[in-house]
Design an enzyme around this catalytic site. Structure first.
Site, PDB file in Angstrom:
ATOM      1  N   VAL A   1       0.868  -1.173   0.096  1.00 22.70           N
ATOM      2  CA  VAL A   1       0.021   0.160  -0.012  1.00 22.70           C
ATOM      3  C   VAL A   1       0.888   1.222   0.011  1.00 22.70           C
ATOM      4  O   VAL A   1       2.028   1.313   0.834  1.00 22.70           O
ATOM      5  CB  VAL A   1      -0.772  -0.103   1.101  1.00 22.70           C
ATOM      6  CG1 VAL A   1      -1.724   1.356   0.997  1.00 22.70           C
ATOM      7  CG2 VAL A   1      -1.708  -1.318   1.203  1.00 22.70           C
TER       8      VAL A   1
ATOM      9  N   LYS B   1      -3.441   0.509  -3.526  1.00 14.36           N
ATOM     10  CA  LYS B   1      -3.137  -0.791  -3.079  1.00 14.36           C
ATOM     11  C   LYS B   1      -2.721  -1.313  -4.384  1.00 14.36           C
ATOM     12  O   LYS B   1      -3.480  -1.512  -5.459  1.00 14.36           O
ATOM     13  CB  LYS B   1      -4.344  -1.352  -2.619  1.00 14.36           C
ATOM     14  CG  LYS B   1      -4.361  -2.828  -2.095  1.00 14.36           C
ATOM     15  CD  LYS B   1      -5.459  -3.761  -1.701  1.00 14.36           C
ATOM     16  CE  LYS B   1      -6.194  -3.359  -0.340  1.00 14.36           C
ATOM     17  NZ  LYS B   1      -7.193  -4.141  -0.297  1.00 14.36           N
TER      18      LYS B   1
ATOM     19  N   ASP C   1     -16.404  -8.733   8.036  1.00 16.85           N
ATOM     20  CA  ASP C   1     -15.315  -8.378   8.733  1.00 16.85           C
ATOM     21  C   ASP C   1     -15.227  -6.875   9.292  1.00 16.85           C
ATOM     22  O   ASP C   1     -14.226  -6.271   9.327  1.00 16.85           O
ATOM     23  CB  ASP C   1     -13.820  -8.512   7.746  1.00 16.85           C
ATOM     24  CG  ASP C   1     -12.664  -8.640   8.903  1.00 16.85           C
ATOM     25  OD1 ASP C   1     -12.823  -8.959   9.719  1.00 16.85           O
ATOM     26  OD2 ASP C   1     -11.664  -8.726   8.199  1.00 16.85           O
TER      27      ASP C   1
END
Length: 981
Positions: free
Chosen positions: A674, A688, A801
């Protein structure tokens, strides 16, 4: 005029008229082709004016040459439908465009299609409301399911459609409405699909009038009250789906009359009573009644059912034994009766036909041994019988089942060893065997079960050495061997388990040094070697770890405690090692200066000698690496890149590529890096960079980026993130500007979040304390982002998540939901349930049902968000040493809410007294969100509403009365939490 002359006249008249009809209808079809021309579908190759329209693909004509049917479903069509024009085809009786990607408003008057008998516009992406169709009295089949239409549906239009055989309107976001009476008058219906279309209220007794029904689906609505007894009139019913509602009461008397029923799903409701009526439904193939309040015994008749292959009754109050012949007649597939009060043995013959995939019976009171027949069940994927009173040895073959991915036998009374058969368990990812009486040595062959990501063997009687080859388990993330009698040294090879995050070998007989190789584990956050016989010095390499838990107490360690570990966070981590010394920890003896100097001098000389050698060797390597880095940067620019913009771009492709270099690197992950990209305009982005090649075995480094958490993602995560984020527009969801892809790698360009993540601000950063008002605003903003994913997006998105490190903060501390590498868009035909065999998420945030069922929905995100709220209120991490073994913040808080005083003690001490009442309001919401049963958790829409009502009462420095807001909060029954219960 003679009869012959009359016939001739009519014939000539028809000859004159037909060319006009064909000409008009040809023009209509060509107009339709034009509106769908962007589809580039081969279907239109035959649609040319020089050909007979009756030869067009998808077109069927009457004998007089007029268009009778348009059948263009499943053709990958895009574009808009000119309905007004299509309905000028006056003989049209079938119009089918299902399973395409058509969009736009369904404008135009369908009422002109008066001869229409079949209309299928389902599984498209239309917008707006559906038009009135009162004139379509001859309609027999109406399919609008998952079409994208919304608003008020014209239910009254159905009154004249008494010939309807199939009515499918489910999976559309209609305005909430009581069950429409017009539907129960359609007595010819064979199929009625009204799932997930905002129905509310009671199921009317008139449903019993629909005696021709074969398929009735009313799931995922807001229906409440009892199932009407009149439903027993539907004797032809083959499938009945009522799941995800708020139905109460017992299964009605007469339910047994549904003798043709094969598939019955009324899971996730509030139904009660016994299952005696089900015992008469001998043709059942699948029975799913999980997450209700049923009691009594499982009917013995189920053991005689010849066709039953799927039985899910988990999370009820069922008692007594299971029928011993259960599943022995058919090609049985799956049973889940977890979280009940069942007794007796496990039925032995459910895998008699060799087709069973799942056996889940955890958290009951089952007794006896595991039947040996399951050792030969080669199709078994999930074997979970934990938290029962089972005894005996585990049949050897179970350890080596080739397809099993979870073996869960924890909290029983099993004896005997883990056998060498485990080398055959190539798919085994999780082994829960703690709290038994298992014994013997751990076989070396365990290292050949290479899919392992979790091994829990704690609280047993294992002995001997830990296999030296255990480091071959490259995917292992959790290894718990505490409370056994393991001896010998800790294997050096554990340093190769690059995914290891939780390592516990406490209370064994281990000796020798702590391997220095453990210091290279990038994701390790919990390390417990307490109560062993470990000796020698503490490796300085451990200082490089970012440990939440470190416990080396009660060993035989000597020498100086590394200074970087001599900090308040590890207070008490070294007690019971009299040979240790420290310059910083007061209750240890101070290290001898002389000995330290001599050691330091020796170390300095040694380091100088070694350093010189390394320097001589590394100079050419450094030159090579520098050259390779330049070549890499140059190769990036030489690649052919494809740019896909998702927002207006203020930069060029080259500006991004020019910034992908070492000095801009801010984080690393398993499959990419990143970078922080600052453009000449002053605008900053996070990029990214993902390698598209397989990353198995690639060195993984803990990500230090506050951009998208620790997961850089593989290609499937890249696809998931792009698919999800590219179409989402919300102020509280991180912005994806574009993707830049080539054959070898991919770039994702995001907005840059200068204040990192909520995790950083709460648990790591000393630069910026978060006051309560900031914490509250972050909670509200993040909840709105999740609400949009669940309710405002075209189809619900389950993040899977949700955690504080995936909530990023901009320069004004406004939150953004990020890291969609695990996100899944809920498919409408899946009823809002996601079936998965991979447990995604992060320890401490994972909802309990995710551990034992494949069916999950948005409520797993609600649970995880509840944990985030608990972090905001308490300042604690989801897992802390003070919570105790196998406990997390949810368990810890549930044990603390015994009185008002204890509740106040939970609130973070950094929150001023004046805001503690406000913090408790948010804690109440967090407790609701983390209810064990998903059905009891609120939706994210309700969470947003509750949080907004819990707004801090201190505004602009002026304290106002809180009585009104407190009463408002506590007056709503579903928001109450009894702290003294």
């Amino acid at each position: 005029m003679s009869t012959a002359n009359s016939s001739l006249f009519l014939f000539l008249l028809l000859l004159a008229i037909f060319p006009c009809i064909k000409s008009d209808e040809l023009e209509i079809l060509l107009k339709l082709k034009t509106s769908l021309q962007q589809s580039n579908s081969a279907v239109f190759n035959s649609w040319v004016s020089s050909k007979n329209l009756c030869n067009f693909t998808g077109i069927t004509c009457n004998s007089d040459g007029t268009v009778k049917e348009i059948e263009l479903s499943h053709q990958k069509l895009t574009g808009t439908l000119p309905l007004a024009s299509i309905c000028q085809l006056q003989s049209l009786d079938k119009l089918s465009f299902g399973f395409n990607s058509l969009y736009g408003l369904l404008s135009g008057d369908l009422n002109n299609c008066v001869k229409l008998q079949y209309l299928d516009l389902g599984n498209n992406m239309f917008t707006g409301s559906f038009p009135i169709i009162s004139s379509l009295s001859e309609l027999r089949y109406l399919y609008l399911n998952n079409s994208g239409v919304s608003g008020v549906f014209p239910w009254k239009s159905l009154e004249n459609m008494t010939n309807l055989v199939s009515l499918s309107l489910g999976d559309n976001h209609f305005d909430p409405t009581p069950f429409p009476n017009e539907v129960v008058k359609l007595t010819q219906l064979s199929l009625l699909y009204l799932s997930n279309c905002s129905l509310e209220g009671r199921i009317p007794p008139g449903i019993g009038n629909l005696t021709e029904l074969v398929n009735l689906e009313l799931s995922t609505n807001n229906l409440f009250g009892e199932i009407p007894s009149e439903i027993g009139n539907l004797k032809r019913l083959w499938q009945l789906e009522l799941y995800y509602n708020q139905l109460t009461g017992k299964l009605p008397v007469g339910f047994r009359n549904l003798s043709s029923l094969q598939n019955f799903d009324a899971s996730t409701n509030m139904l009660e009573g016994d299952l005696s009526e089900v015992g008469f439904l001998s043709n059942l193939v699948t029975l799913q009644l999980f997450e209700n309040q049923f009691s009594g015994e499982v009917p013995a008749e189920l053991g005689k059912f010849q066709n039953l292959v799927n039985l899910s009754l988990y999370t009820n109050k069922l008692t007594g034994p299971l029928p011993q012949e259960l599943g022995s007649w058919a090609e049985f597939d799956f049973i889940d009766v977890s979280e009940n009060l069942l007794t007796g043995p496990i039925p032995p013959d459910m895998c008699k036909r060799g087709t069973m995939r799942g056996l889940l019976m955890l958290q009951n009171k089952l007794t006896g041994e595991i039947p040996s027949s399951y050792a030969n069940c080669l199709t078994l994927e999930r074997f979970r019988v934990s938290n029962n009173s089972l005894t005996g040895t585990v049949p050897a073959g179970i350890w080596g089942l080739p397809k099993v991915n979870i073996i869960d036998i924890a909290m029983n009374q099993f004896e005997g060893p883990i056998t060498r058969d485990i080398e055959n368990a190539k798919a085994l990812g999780q082994l829960y065997a703690g709290n038994n009486r298992l014994s013997g040595e751990l076989p070396e062959e365990i290292s050949k079960a290479t899919s392992f990501d979790l091994i829990e063997l704690n609280n047993n009687l294992f002995s001997g050495k830990i296999p030296a080859s255990i480091g071959e388990l490259k995917h292992l993330s959790s290894l718990k061997l505490q409370n056994n009698m393991f001896s010998g040294s800790i294997p050096e090879s554990l340093g190769l388990c690059r995914s290891l995050s939780d390592l516990n070998m406490a209370r064994n007989l281990l000796s020798g040094p702590i391997p220095s190789t453990l210091g290279s584990l990038p994701t390790l956050n919990s390390l417990n070697f307490s109560d062993n016989k470990l000796s020698d010095v503490i490796p300085k390499s451990l200082a490089s770890l970012k440990l939440v838990i470190l416990d080396l107490t009660n060993n035989r360690l000597t020498g100086q405690i590394p200074e970087s570990l001599s900090i308040e966070a590890y207070n008490g981590s070294f007690a019971g090692n009299p040979g240790l010394c420290s310059q910083n920890i007061s209750y240890f003896k101070r290290c001898s200066r002389d000995s330290r100097i001599s050691k330091d001098v020796f170390t300095l000389i040694l380091c100088f000698a070694v350093g010189t050698m390394i320097l001589l060797v590394s100079l050419p390597i450094c030159f090579y690496l520098k050259k390779r880095e330049k070549d890499h940067d140059r190769s990036l620019k030489e690649e052919s890149w494809d740019v896909k913009p998702f927002r207006e771009l203020m930069f060029s492709e080259n500006e991004i590529l020019d910034s992908i270099k070492q000095e801009n690197l801010i984080g690393k992950g398993g499959s990419g890096n990143v970078y922080r990209v600052a453009l000449s305009s002053g605008k900053e982005f996070a990029v990214k960079h993902i390698w598209n090649t397989d990353t198995n075995g690639r060195k993984k480094i803990r990500s230090t980026t506050p951009i998208l958490g620790k997961r850089a993602g593989k290609s499937k995560e890249f696809d998931a993130e792009v698919q999800t984020l590219s179409s989402i527009r919300h102020v509280n969801v991180v912005k994806l500007y574009c993707s830049i892809t080539s054959e070898d790698s991919s770039l994702l360009v995001y907005e840059y979040m200068p204040n990192g993540s909520l995790w950083d601000r709460l648990h790591y950063s000393n630069k910026m304390e978060l006051d309560w008002e900031n914490r509250y605003e972050i909670a509200v903003g993040a909840s709105k982002g999740l609400e949009y994913l669940h309710h405002g997006y075209e189809r619900p998105v389950i993040h899977r998540d949700v955690k504080s490190s995936n909530i990023l903060l901009d320069e004004f501390l406004k939150p953004r939901i990020a890291d969609f590498g695990l996100a899944k868009i809920v498919q409408a035909n899946n009823g809002g349930k996601d079936s998965t065999h991979v447990i995604a998420g992060t320890l401490g945030y994972i909802a309990p049902e995710y551990g034992y069922t494949c069916k999950v929905n948005e409520k797993i995100d609600v649970y995880s968000f509840g944990v985030v709220l608990m972090e905001l209120v308490t300042g604690k991490r989801p897992i802390e040493p003070e919570f105790g073994e196998n406990k997390d913040i949810v368990n810890w808080i549930s044990c603390k809410i015994t009185s008002r005083k204890s509740v106040l003690s939970i609130v973070d001490s950094r929150i001023p007294e004046v805001f503690k009442e406000d913090a408790i309001k948010v804690l109440r919401i967090a407790i609701l969100c983390t209810a064990r049963q998903p059905a009891l958790r609120p939706t994210m829409r309700s969470v947003v509403q509750m949080l907004e009502e819990a707004e801090p009462c201190k505004l602009m420095g002026v304290l106002i009365s809180k009585d009104d807001s407190t009463k408002k909060m506590e007056s709503k029954e579903h928001k109450k939490v009894n702290w003294d219960a």
